[in-house]
Design a protein around this motif. Structure first.
Motif, mmCIF file in Angstrom:
data_model
loop_
_atom_site.group_PDB
_atom_site.id
_atom_site.type_symbol
_atom_site.label_atom_id
_atom_site.label_comp_id
_atom_site.label_asym_id
_atom_site.label_seq_id
_atom_site.Cartn_x
_atom_site.Cartn_y
_atom_site.Cartn_z
ATOM 1 N N VAL A 183 37.035 36.098 54.574
ATOM 2 C CA VAL A 183 36.908 34.894 53.389
ATOM 3 C C VAL A 183 37.629 34.492 53.427
ATOM 4 O O VAL A 183 39.374 34.416 53.471
ATOM 5 C CB VAL A 183 36.579 35.770 52.200
ATOM 6 N N LYS A 184 37.764 32.968 53.207
ATOM 7 C CA LYS A 184 38.774 31.924 52.973
ATOM 8 C C LYS A 184 38.454 31.447 51.366
ATOM 9 O O LYS A 184 37.417 30.399 51.385
ATOM 10 C CB LYS A 184 38.948 30.780 54.124
ATOM 11 N N PRO A 185 39.203 31.263 50.417
ATOM 12 C CA PRO A 185 40.446 32.097 50.632
ATOM 13 C C PRO A 185 40.249 33.012 50.226
ATOM 14 O O PRO A 185 39.566 33.721 50.070
ATOM 15 C CB PRO A 185 41.273 30.765 49.604
ATOM 16 N N ILE A 186 41.450 34.289 50.636
ATOM 17 C CA ILE A 186 41.489 35.514 50.328
ATOM 18 C C ILE A 186 40.370 36.231 49.264
ATOM 19 O O ILE A 186 40.588 37.032 49.010
ATOM 20 C CB ILE A 186 42.966 36.621 51.316
ATOM 21 N N SER A 187 41.611 35.177 48.208
ATOM 22 C CA SER A 187 41.448 35.816 46.682
ATOM 23 C C SER A 187 39.441 36.006 46.364
ATOM 24 O O SER A 187 39.222 36.540 45.352
ATOM 25 C CB SER A 187 41.877 34.166 45.738
ATOM 26 N N ALA A 188 38.935 34.843 47.094
ATOM 27 C CA ALA A 188 37.980 35.059 47.199
ATOM 28 C C ALA A 188 36.934 36.132 47.821
ATOM 29 O O ALA A 188 35.096 36.250 47.511
ATOM 30 C CB ALA A 188 36.948 33.771 47.713
ATOM 31 N N SER A 189 37.238 36.692 48.622
ATOM 32 C CA SER A 189 36.994 38.290 49.072
ATOM 33 C C SER A 189 36.564 39.267 48.114
ATOM 34 O O SER A 189 36.943 39.950 47.443
ATOM 35 C CB SER A 189 37.634 38.651 50.507
ATOM 36 N N ALA A 190 35.497 40.221 48.300
ATOM 37 C CA ALA A 190 35.095 41.043 47.579
ATOM 38 C C ALA A 190 36.028 42.289 47.504
ATOM 39 O O ALA A 190 36.159 42.584 46.417
ATOM 40 C CB ALA A 190 34.011 41.959 48.449
ATOM 41 N N ALA A 191 37.217 42.300 48.317
ATOM 42 C CA ALA A 191 37.743 42.989 48.122
ATOM 43 C C ALA A 191 38.611 42.790 47.412
ATOM 44 O O ALA A 191 39.745 43.577 46.056
ATOM 45 C CB ALA A 191 38.728 43.819 49.815
ATOM 46 N N HIS A 192 39.145 41.710 47.371
ATOM 47 C CA HIS A 192 40.442 40.680 46.368
ATOM 48 C C HIS A 192 39.501 41.108 45.336
ATOM 49 O O HIS A 192 40.557 41.339 44.322
ATOM 50 C CB HIS A 192 40.807 39.574 46.942
ATOM 51 N N VAL A 193 38.344 41.029 45.136
ATOM 52 C CA VAL A 193 37.615 40.384 43.704
ATOM 53 C C VAL A 193 37.644 42.070 43.373
ATOM 54 O O VAL A 193 38.462 42.115 41.726
ATOM 55 C CB VAL A 193 36.211 40.293 43.654
ATOM 56 N N LEU A 194 37.954 43.184 43.671
ATOM 57 C CA LEU A 194 37.955 44.725 42.918
ATOM 58 C C LEU A 194 39.315 44.948 42.312
ATOM 59 O O LEU A 194 39.230 45.248 41.545
ATOM 60 C CB LEU A 194 37.371 45.604 44.711
#
Length: 729
Positions: free
Chosen positions: A267-278
């Motif tokens: 996912v770009k950017p990584i801050s929008a990924s499910a793992a980063h959101v968690l």
């Protein structure tokens, strides 16, 4: 999972000669009556601050979590029990996630009970000799069907027997039989030693009816149901306990959430990924604890390296000075820390364990602080001792690159490239980016707390603990300098690609002899494993009694308790007869299986099936086959031919779901913040708590997460809450 921390105050009786002002104390943690962890020993204080955290998986059912406080005695062989706190499993939810002060209770052998008994009872009328029914007496029949969960006695399964007693008024008649109690006591047959009380249960006869058979499981209770006179004030213990149970659904239920998490590195950017959101939404409630199942899931599917690279790049974007690189507690540093703890255990063992063993056994004084010197200490001699230890530790570290995990090398190589790109004018930043992890967050921490990485069984004594503190501080200082020695190690870690794992661990074990299999063949042995061989010895340092080449190991599996009537057993299946080993406790058993499985994971010809029990009396106890060479009757535990571990992905995904579910309100706030940023085209006040680089992409991820979480919750609701049968585990 348990997270524990605590302190004690006002230990010991409130007055009298037994006050503990002059004794050192420590605290132990037990599942039922099996000790699994203990704190270090704290010097003379009636209010010691333990302040230690323990996080571990519980590998078996249990009834009670207990904390014992002991006083260390110089003149007695055994430590003196001060008091205990016992919390039943069903009561843990009352204290979960909160700090509580618990009053210490006396340690009474008759109150140390666990397990349950299955009873069958029937009330019969008494027939006289002439065939008439006696109106004055009844016949109570009681049959003990089975027992479960009884404690170990001296490390072995107990040999129980029962007594049955009717308790009631001196005179009673048929119509008043409901005042009678039937007391069933269980005892361990001590043979030549004294019999040990295992517990009792009291059943009112009034529950019985004529011609009706009553069958039920009853939890064993302390003697006299635990009724005691008010004890002396033994002090209190402050604890914070977090206990979670994972209710894992069928694997298909987790497909959507698992795929969403595995897509995170792309996912770009990584801050929008499910793992980063968690990590973002759970930061305030549980810190970055929610990231551990994410790291394990990505590791299992070989997706961890790109994720770590992306989150490290995001952190470097917000780092303004090269000398502060990766020094804070962030999502990136926590993920890399978790990765090193998972895949770097064997690296620590081969690198540090031999030196740490020497430090513990030689126990040389290294105190150099004039304020803390004891009478007769020579500061110059102590300084030489400290320098000698530091030199050995540092040399072992700088010569250890060939033992480093391939994944760690790949991550460090990626960090070097990112750091050089972010600070091109600083030629040393590529090394400090790596040393901030390998020295400050890995080796220095392991030296300070070797028990946390299973390098030692327990906390060190206070004097050794002080030595380890001084060594750790020195390693941190050396690791933060731009020395040639450090740069040499870092360069090696960044360039090494073909890594051979070396594992060397020494633990005191019980192992099967090479003679006929049987209970008497079990003896206390010193078990040792390297990347070349597994061996056991009569004593540490003695010649090996048996050597098994690691290349000959075909599988390492647990052994059923019924095989030899012993708990905590595992088997090493190799080209000859299996080696049966009894570990000290359930946590140690899991550690040994993990270590041996890792070191032999690439062996050719590994088995796909095994026998979970032993071949005794001419047949396999598990499947009753008479041919000893018959293939196993149960599939082997899955092993992976690389650094990936045997991880239960469904369970890890369920834990991720639990963290998301407990933070749905924060997830909603993050969704609202993304919507606000998209509408007003800018950073809003409510957005400061989250990392939102691309509000539209983040919003899309959160909406998808919401749908997946709702669907998974529906599966949980459909299955319903699982409850245990009363009186059972």
């Amino acid at each position: 999972m348990l997270f524990l921390a605590g302190e004690a105050k006002n230990l010991g009786p409130s007055s009298g000669p037994n006050r503990l002002r002059d004794l050192c104390t420590f605290c132990t943690i037990s599942l039922d009556q099996e000790e699994v962890y203990r704190t270090k020993v704290y010097e003379k204080s009636v209010s010691p601050f333990y302040g230690e955290d323990f996080y571990f998986e519980i590998p078996r059912p249990f009834q009670c979590l207990s904390f014992y406080v002991y006083a260390k005695s110089m003149f007695q062989i055994r430590d003196l029990p001060v008091g205990k706190v016992a919390i039943r499993k069903e009561d843990l939810y009352k204290y979960c996630g909160k700090e509580n002060w618990f009053q210490l209770q006396p340690v009474d052998p008759h109150s140390e009970v666990q397990g349950k008994v299955h009873l069958e009872m029937k009330l019969n009328e008494l027939i006289t000799e002439n065939g008439s029914i006696c109106q004055q007496h009844l016949c109570v029949c009681c049959r003990i069907i089975a027992c479960q969960g009884l404690p170990l006695i001296s490390g072995q399964n107990c040999d129980p027997y029962a007594t049955v007693t009717l308790v009631g008024p001196a005179r009673w008649v048929y119509k008043h039989y409901d005042v009678i109690l039937m007391v069933v006591e269980l005892w361990n047959n001590g043979n030549l030693a004294q019999d040990v009380f295992l517990g009792e249960t009291r059943v009112s006869v009034k529950i019985l009816r004529n011609d009706h058979i009553h069958r039920a499981w009853y939890l064993l209770q302390p003697k006299g149901n635990g009724t005691k006179s008010k004890p002396d004030d033994l002090g209190s213990l402050r604890l914070k306990v977090t206990y979670t149970e994972d209710n894992v659904l069928p694997s298909a239920c987790y497909t959507a959430l698992r795929n969403l998490m595995l897509k995170s590195p792309d996912v770009k950017p990584i801050s929008a990924s499910a793992a980063h959101v968690l990590g973002d939404i759970c930061r305030e409630s549980v810190g970055y604890e929610a990231l551990l199942p994410v790291v394990r899931l990505l590791l299992h599917h070989n997706r961890l390296l790109p994720f770590l690279t992306s989150v490290a790049a995001l952190e470097l974007e917000n780092t303004q000075e090269a000398n502060t690189i990766f020094r804070g507690n962030s999502l990136a540093t926590r993920c890399i820390d978790d990765m090193m703890k998972i895949v770097g255990r064997s690296y620590l063992t081969v690198t540090l364990k031999p030196v740490l063993n020497e430090i513990f056994e030689s126990n040389k004084t290294c105190e150099i602080d004039p304020v803390k010197l004891k009478e007769g200490d020579n500061v110059e001699v102590n300084k030489e001792n400290l320098q000698g230890y530091v030199q050995k530790v540092f040399t072992s570290i700088t010569q250890s690159s060939s033992s480093c995990s391939p994944l760690m090398c790949d991550v460090f190589r990626s960090l070097r490239q990112l750091a050089s790109k972010r600070f091109p004018a600083d030629p040393h930043v590529q090394y400090s980016a790596v040393s901030s992890f390998i020295f400050l967050r890995f080796f220095a921490v392991a030296v300070l707390s070797p028990h946390t990485f299973q390098l030692r069984a327990h906390h060190p004594e206070p004097e050794i603990s002080r030595t380890l503190t001084l060594i750790s501080k020195t390693i941190q200082s050396l690791g933060s300098w731009g020395s040639l020695s450090k740069n040499k190690l870092v360069r090696q870690l960044l360039t090494v690609r073909c890594v051979h794992m070396i594992f060397n661990r020494e633990v005191h074990k019980r192992a099967q002899g090479r003679k006929r299999i049987g209970q008497k063949n079990f003896k206390k042995r010193w078990l040792r494993v390297t990347n070349q061989e597994l061996s056991y010895h009569k004593q540490k340092g003695k010649e090996a009694l048996c050597v098994i080449p690691v290349k000959n190991i075909l599988s390492v599996e647990k052994l059923e308790e019924s095989a030899f009537n012993r708990k905590n057993m595992f088997q090493v299946i190799h080209s000859e007869k299996p080696l049966y080993v009894q570990a000290g406790n359930c946590v140690e058993t899991n550690s040994w299986i993990e270590v041996l499985s890792q070191v032999s994971r690439c062996n050719p010809g590994r088995l796909s099936t095994f026998h979970p029990s032993a071949y005794v009396g001419g047949f396999w106890l598990c499947c009753k086959e008479t041919n000893e060479s018959t293939p196993g009757c149960k599939p082997c535990t899955a092993t992976l031919a690389n650094i990936q571990l045997d991880i239960d992905c469904d369970r890890e995904t369920e834990r991720i779901f639990s963290f998301f579910s407990s933070s749905r309100s924060r997830l909603q706030k993050m969704e609202d913040a993304c919507a606000g940023m998209s509408v007003y085209l800018g950073q809003q006040e409510d957005c400061s708590a989250f990392t939102i680089q691309d509000p539209k992409e983040t919003f899309r991820t959160i909406k998808e997460l919401g749908e997946v979480l709702d669907d998974l919750q529906a599966h949980h609701d459909l299955k319903g809450a699982l409850t245990d049968e009363p009186g059972t585990m």
